[in-house]
Design a protein around this motif. Structure first.
Motif, PDB file in Angstrom:
ATOM      1  N   ALA A   1      35.573  36.572  40.801  1.00 29.75           N
ATOM      2  CA  ALA A   1      35.705  37.624  41.809  1.00 29.75           C
ATOM      3  C   ALA A   1      35.376  37.147  43.214  1.00 29.75           C
TER       4      ALA A   1
ATOM      5  N   LEU B   1      39.725  33.706  44.115  1.00 30.11           N
ATOM      6  CA  LEU B   1      40.400  34.954  44.456  1.00 30.11           C
ATOM      7  C   LEU B   1      41.845  35.019  43.983  1.00 30.11           C
TER       8      LEU B   1
ATOM      9  N   PHE C   1      41.831  35.895  40.408  1.00 32.19           N
ATOM     10  CA  PHE C   1      41.348  37.271  40.328  1.00 32.19           C
ATOM     11  C   PHE C   1      42.489  38.249  40.635  1.00 32.19           C
TER      12      PHE C   1
ATOM     13  N   GLY D   1      36.597  42.762  45.084  1.00 31.39           N
ATOM     14  CA  GLY D   1      35.928  41.943  44.081  1.00 31.39           C
ATOM     15  C   GLY D   1      34.424  42.145  44.068  1.00 31.39           C
TER      16      GLY D   1
ATOM     17  N   TRP E   1      33.863  45.442  42.208  1.00 29.06           N
ATOM     18  CA  TRP E   1      34.123  45.259  40.772  1.00 29.06           C
ATOM     19  C   TRP E   1      33.022  44.437  40.122  1.00 29.06           C
TER      20      TRP E   1
END
Length: 242
Positions: free
Chosen positions: A191, A195, A198, A231, A234
């Protein structure tokens, strides 16, 4: 607060200091050698884009990952060249080859900034001035202060994204000794540092715990900076709320 080393002093907003760095300073690029340069997620975001690389490829080529214990969250450092001086992989005689996207620590020097999460969403920050004997930049006549120097060095966006990540790194559960599973550590890398992978997992519905995205959200998260903030949110759930 621990006592600061003799060459480090607390500096207040508005307090001035003399400093300048440019190719005519005799020690130019010396600070790009013999160092351990920790990388924040936003550093990696900027550097991988500047290199034109996928984040996973950038991590493989240029980043060293370390952790003290198997259940710690990892730390990331820029690799150095084995040239007898442990030089930054991106430094040349003329200076930094990725200067516009150089890491936040390079921009901030000789300032250091600490941001401490407080109750709620507030952030307490303080600055120090690092005065190393080998640095001749302090002999320059340019008068600086925190706000002037930070703006000139483009630190505003770096501080913003570093502050967004700080609640994870300073989370109360970590302060109380929380340890992390292999999967949680993989989520942390994914995250914050990987990236592009992700995004692929998110867009294809393969990211655990992520809600389906509408067209507007998909368009917004095509931007790396927006994706990094997503991210962080999350990851907070995956590390501390599950």
């Amino acid at each position: 607060m621990k006592q600061l080393p003799n060459n480090v002093k607390r500096i207040d907003q508005g307090e001035t200091f003399s400093f300048g760095c440019h190719p005519s300073v005799a020690c130019f690029t010396d600070c790009c050698r013999q160092l351990e340069l920790a990388l924040t997620p936003y550093d990696v975001l900027r550097l991988k884009k500047a290199c034109g690389l996928d984040s996973e490829e950038f991590l493989d080529r240029y980043v060293i990952m370390e952790q003290e214990q198997d259940d710690d969250l990892p730390r990331f450092y820029l690799t150095m060249v084995d040239d007898g001086q442990a030089s930054c992989v991106f430094v040349a005689r003329s200076g930094c080859t990725l200067y516009q996207d150089r890491p936040g620590a390079c921009r901030a020097y000789p300032l250091g900034r600490a941001a401490i999460c407080q109750t709620g969403d507030s952030m307490d920050e303080f600055y120090v001035l690092l005065q190393e004997n080998h640095c001749l930049g302090f002999q320059e006549k340019q008068e600086q202060n925190i706000a002037l120097y930070s703006t000139a060095q483009g630190l505003v966006s770096y501080n913003r994204f570093n502050d967004a990540v700080a609640p994870i790194l300073q989370h109360e559960q970590i302060r109380q000794g929380k340890r992390f599973s292999t999967q949680q550590r993989e989520y942390f890398i994914l995250a914050l540092y990987n990236l592009d992978q992700f995004r692929r997992l998110l867009m294809t519905g393969q990211l655990p715990g992520a809600l389906a995205l509408d067209d507007s959200s998909r368009a917004e998260l095509a931007n790396d900076e927006a994706l990094l903030l997503y991210g962080v949110s999350w990851l907070t759930d995956m590390l501390f709320n599950n």
